[in-house]
Scaffold this motif. Structure first.
Motif, PDB file in Angstrom:
ATOM      1  N   THR A 120      -7.198   1.464  12.798  1.00 46.22           N
ATOM      2  CA  THR A 120      -5.964   2.011  12.218  1.00 46.22           C
ATOM      3  C   THR A 120      -4.761   1.500  12.992  1.00 46.22           C
ATOM      4  O   THR A 120      -3.761   1.058  12.405  1.00 46.22           O
ATOM      5  N   TRP A 121      -4.871   1.556  14.306  1.00 43.85           N
ATOM      6  CA  TRP A 121      -3.789   1.079  15.184  1.00 43.85           C
ATOM      7  C   TRP A 121      -3.554  -0.417  14.952  1.00 43.85           C
ATOM      8  O   TRP A 121      -2.428  -0.869  14.780  1.00 43.85           O
ATOM      9  N   LEU A 122      -4.652  -1.166  14.916  1.00 42.20           N
ATOM     10  CA  LEU A 122      -4.569  -2.619  14.757  1.00 42.20           C
ATOM     11  C   LEU A 122      -3.907  -2.991  13.428  1.00 42.20           C
ATOM     12  O   LEU A 122      -3.003  -3.836  13.380  1.00 42.20           O
ATOM     13  N   PHE A 123      -4.346  -2.376  12.350  1.00 41.28           N
ATOM     14  CA  PHE A 123      -3.796  -2.713  11.036  1.00 41.28           C
ATOM     15  C   PHE A 123      -2.359  -2.191  10.871  1.00 41.28           C
ATOM     16  O   PHE A 123      -1.597  -2.735  10.075  1.00 41.28           O
ATOM     17  N   THR A 124      -2.008  -1.155  11.621  1.00 43.25           N
ATOM     18  CA  THR A 124      -0.615  -0.705  11.604  1.00 43.25           C
ATOM     19  C   THR A 124       0.279  -1.768  12.237  1.00 43.25           C
ATOM     20  O   THR A 124       1.331  -2.121  11.695  1.00 43.25           O
ATOM     21  N   ILE A 125      -0.175  -2.296  13.371  1.00 40.66           N
ATOM     22  CA  ILE A 125       0.594  -3.362  14.035  1.00 40.66           C
ATOM     23  C   ILE A 125       0.664  -4.587  13.121  1.00 40.66           C
ATOM     24  O   ILE A 125       1.727  -5.187  12.932  1.00 40.66           O
ATOM     25  N   ALA A 126      -0.473  -4.939  12.530  1.00 37.83           N
ATOM     26  CA  ALA A 126      -0.517  -6.118  11.652  1.00 37.83           C
ATOM     27  C   ALA A 126       0.353  -5.910  10.411  1.00 37.83           C
ATOM     28  O   ALA A 126       1.044  -6.835   9.964  1.00 37.83           O
ATOM     29  N   GLY A 127       0.322  -4.693   9.861  1.00 37.40           N
ATOM     30  CA  GLY A 127       1.140  -4.386   8.685  1.00 37.40           C
ATOM     31  C   GLY A 127       2.621  -4.557   8.994  1.00 37.40           C
ATOM     32  O   GLY A 127       3.379  -5.121   8.192  1.00 37.40           O
ATOM     33  N   ASN A 128       3.024  -4.095  10.174  1.00 34.32           N
ATOM     34  CA  ASN A 128       4.430  -4.263  10.589  1.00 34.32           C
ATOM     35  C   ASN A 128       4.772  -5.741  10.729  1.00 34.32           C
ATOM     36  O   ASN A 128       5.843  -6.192  10.301  1.00 34.32           O
ATOM     37  N   ALA A 129       3.848  -6.482  11.350  1.00 35.68           N
ATOM     38  CA  ALA A 129       4.097  -7.918  11.551  1.00 35.68           C
ATOM     39  C   ALA A 129       4.225  -8.624  10.199  1.00 35.68           C
ATOM     40  O   ALA A 129       5.105  -9.473  10.018  1.00 35.68           O
TER      41      ALA A 129
ATOM     42  N   LEU B 257      -6.820  -2.448   2.064  1.00 32.41           N
ATOM     43  CA  LEU B 257      -7.195  -1.535   3.154  1.00 32.41           C
ATOM     44  C   LEU B 257      -8.153  -0.455   2.665  1.00 32.41           C
ATOM     45  O   LEU B 257      -9.021  -0.003   3.411  1.00 32.41           O
ATOM     46  N   SER B 258      -8.022  -0.067   1.400  1.00 30.78           N
ATOM     47  CA  SER B 258      -8.922   0.954   0.859  1.00 30.78           C
ATOM     48  C   SER B 258     -10.290   0.360   0.504  1.00 30.78           C
ATOM     49  O   SER B 258     -11.316   0.812   0.983  1.00 30.78           O
TER      50      SER B 258
ATOM     51  N   GLY C 265     -12.025   0.171   3.926  1.00 31.15           N
ATOM     52  CA  GLY C 265     -12.528   1.549   3.834  1.00 31.15           C
ATOM     53  C   GLY C 265     -11.634   2.564   4.529  1.00 31.15           C
ATOM     54  O   GLY C 265     -12.107   3.613   4.983  1.00 31.15           O
ATOM     55  N   GLN C 266     -10.344   2.254   4.604  1.00 33.54           N
ATOM     56  CA  GLN C 266      -9.441   3.189   5.283  1.00 33.54           C
ATOM     57  C   GLN C 266      -9.069   4.349   4.355  1.00 33.54           C
ATOM     58  O   GLN C 266      -9.025   4.194   3.133  1.00 33.54           O
ATOM     59  N   SER C 267      -8.789   5.482   4.969  1.00 37.81           N
ATOM     60  CA  SER C 267      -8.377   6.663   4.201  1.00 37.81           C
ATOM     61  C   SER C 267      -6.910   6.504   3.793  1.00 37.81           C
ATOM     62  O   SER C 267      -6.186   5.665   4.338  1.00 37.81           O
ATOM     63  N   TYR C 268      -6.471   7.348   2.860  1.00 39.64           N
ATOM     64  CA  TYR C 268      -5.066   7.317   2.463  1.00 39.64           C
ATOM     65  C   TYR C 268      -4.156   7.550   3.678  1.00 39.64           C
ATOM     66  O   TYR C 268      -3.096   6.934   3.792  1.00 39.64           O
ATOM     67  N   ALA C 269      -4.570   8.446   4.556  1.00 39.13           N
ATOM     68  CA  ALA C 269      -3.736   8.753   5.735  1.00 39.13           C
ATOM     69  C   ALA C 269      -3.598   7.519   6.624  1.00 39.13           C
ATOM     70  O   ALA C 269      -2.503   7.216   7.122  1.00 39.13           O
ATOM     71  N   GLU C 270      -4.699   6.788   6.812  1.00 41.83           N
ATOM     72  CA  GLU C 270      -4.649   5.588   7.659  1.00 41.83           C
ATOM     73  C   GLU C 270      -3.790   4.503   7.013  1.00 41.83           C
ATOM     74  O   GLU C 270      -3.002   3.836   7.681  1.00 41.83           O
ATOM     75  N   ILE C 271      -3.962   4.341   5.705  1.00 43.63           N
ATOM     76  CA  ILE C 271      -3.175   3.314   5.003  1.00 43.63           C
ATOM     77  C   ILE C 271      -1.688   3.689   5.026  1.00 43.63           C
ATOM     78  O   ILE C 271      -0.824   2.831   5.213  1.00 43.63           O
TER      79      ILE C 271
ATOM     80  N   ARG D 149      -0.164   5.205   7.293  1.00 46.04           N
ATOM     81  CA  ARG D 149       0.366   4.871   8.612  1.00 46.04           C
ATOM     82  C   ARG D 149       0.622   3.358   8.709  1.00 46.04           C
ATOM     83  O   ARG D 149       1.663   2.928   9.202  1.00 46.04           O
ATOM     84  N   ALA D 150      -0.331   2.581   8.213  1.00 46.44           N
ATOM     85  CA  ALA D 150      -0.189   1.118   8.299  1.00 46.44           C
ATOM     86  C   ALA D 150       0.981   0.620   7.457  1.00 46.44           C
ATOM     87  O   ALA D 150       1.648  -0.336   7.843  1.00 46.44           O
ATOM     88  N   LEU D 151       1.216   1.263   6.335  1.00 49.93           N
ATOM     89  CA  LEU D 151       2.277   0.792   5.431  1.00 49.93           C
ATOM     90  C   LEU D 151       3.581   1.567   5.593  1.00 49.93           C
ATOM     91  O   LEU D 151       4.545   1.331   4.863  1.00 49.93           O
TER      92      LEU D 151
END
Lengths: 203, 166
Positions: free
Chosen positions: A70-79, A147-148, A152-158, A160-162
């Motif tokens: 979740t943390w990794l894809f949040t950083i990647a999503g921002n990038a 991401l879903s 397999g990320q949850s709505y909450a994780e996605i 956060r990433a987006l």
């Protein structure tokens, strides 16, 4: 405690090999996500590096309450978002050799060294059709569905990433599915152009 | 089928329904072949997306990351395999466009004359600018503003990098 969290904690304690292990585990998945976002493999590779550099720099800020992915894809999503916002980012149509990619989305190869049997040829045909349709849906829908469905990320994780709400994520994923369903049959076949038009899509 | 039903199918595929909602949807699915067919269509999308594949992060990518970490956590500007990251490529393109524009302005200036007494400025509109300046350089003013800001940001980054390396 999952393996990623253990590796991240080892890295926080100074184990550089744990960082490399995290790279080995996640770089390809991250690269595929980013390629789908920025539609350019070279730029996506740079963003993978940038993401892991940020992980390296911000290791102290990681908290094991959140999944590492979740943390990794949040950083990647921002990038990816920063890259897509740049006024002068390179688009596929900037390059003369990318005319086909511009019309049909990114041309990615299925990862297989096996001989081109009928099954493989069929898979490539379906893959190309889905690639082309996927490249045409809006960026946030692509990210949310990827991401879903893939991660397999949850709505909450996605969310956060987006950097959005769970309600928005639910709508984004659904809209992406509905758009793509015009191009793929339940049997996994690409829909013919006539049938696609009937379903309300533009092939 | 209602849009709410369709949204519930999506939420079901995402594992986002509560137990009660799942039970209600199961009953609806059992009673509606149309709903079952739509669920199959939406599920096929997920399968197709999962099967898309993509590039593999190779050893070279890891080596490049390692090199950047060895350099001291690496510069903020990402680099391409050839050592020219997007920011530098953009800067190069901007610099080229600026040089071209400067050349075009020089041509205009020479054509009009530095202090030509006969000139009323009307010659300027007769200069075929689009033949000498790339089309994408002729941008709307708000985009031009962003270009200037982008160049200033990039110059600041490059200055920082140079200061850091000296």
């Amino acid at each position: 405690m999952d393996d990623d969290v253990q590796l991240m904690q080892a890295f926080q304690n100074g184990d550089e090999q744990a960082f490399e292990a995290l790279f080995d585990r996640w770089a390809t998945r991250l690269l595929r996500f980013l390629v789908r976002m920025v539609k350019d493999t070279a730029v996506a590779e740079e963003l993978v590096q940038e993401t892991f550099l940020r992980v390296h720099r911000a290791r102290e800020r990681y908290s094991p309450e959140a999944r590492f992915s979740t943390w990794l894809f949040t950083i990647a999503g921002n990038a990816a978002r920063n890259e897509l916002r740049r006024p002068f980012r390179r688009h596929a149509h900037d390059r003369p050799d990318d005319g086909a990619a511009n019309d049909e989305g990114p041309t990615l190869q299925l990862v297989s060294d096996a001989p081109a049997t009928d099954d493989v040829a069929h898979a490539r045909r379906v893959g190309d059709a889905v690639d082309a349709a996927f490249a045409r849906i809006p960026e946030r829908q692509r990210a949310a569905l990827w991401l879903s469905a893939v991660e397999g990320q949850s709505y909450a994780e996605i969310a956060r990433a987006l950097d959005t709400s769970e309600k928005s994520v639910k709508a984004l994923v659904h809209r992406a599915r509905v758009s793509l369903s015009k191009f793929v049959t339940p049997e996994g076949e690409p829909v013919s152009p006539a049938a696609t038009a009937e379903r309300g899509g533009s092939a | 089928m209602t849009s709410q039903q369709e949204e519930r199918l999506s939420a079901h595929l995402d594992g986002a329904l509560s137990l009660e909602e799942e039970a209600a949807l199961s009953a609806e699915l059992a009673a509606s072949p149309q709903l079952r067919a739509r669920l199959a269509e939406l599920a096929a999308v997920d399968e197709a997306v999962r099967a898309m594949g993509g590039p593999v992060a190779g050893e070279d990518l890891k080596q490049r990351l390692r090199a950047r970490l060895t350099e001291g956590d690496g510069p903020a500007v990402p680099r391409s395999p050839a050592g020219r990251g997007p920011a530098r490529r953009r800067f190069g393109r901007l610099a080229a466009s600026a040089a071209l524009a400067a050349s075009a302005l020089l041509v205009v200036w020479l054509a009009v004359g530095p202090e030509s007494p006969e000139s009323d400025g009307s010659e300027l509109v007769q200069i075929p600018l689009t033949e000498t300046i790339p089309e994408d350089f002729l941008v709307a003013s708000d985009e031009a503003d962003r270009e200037v800001i982008e160049v200033l940001d990039l110059l600041a980054v490059l200055d920082e990098l140079e200061e850091g390396s000296s």
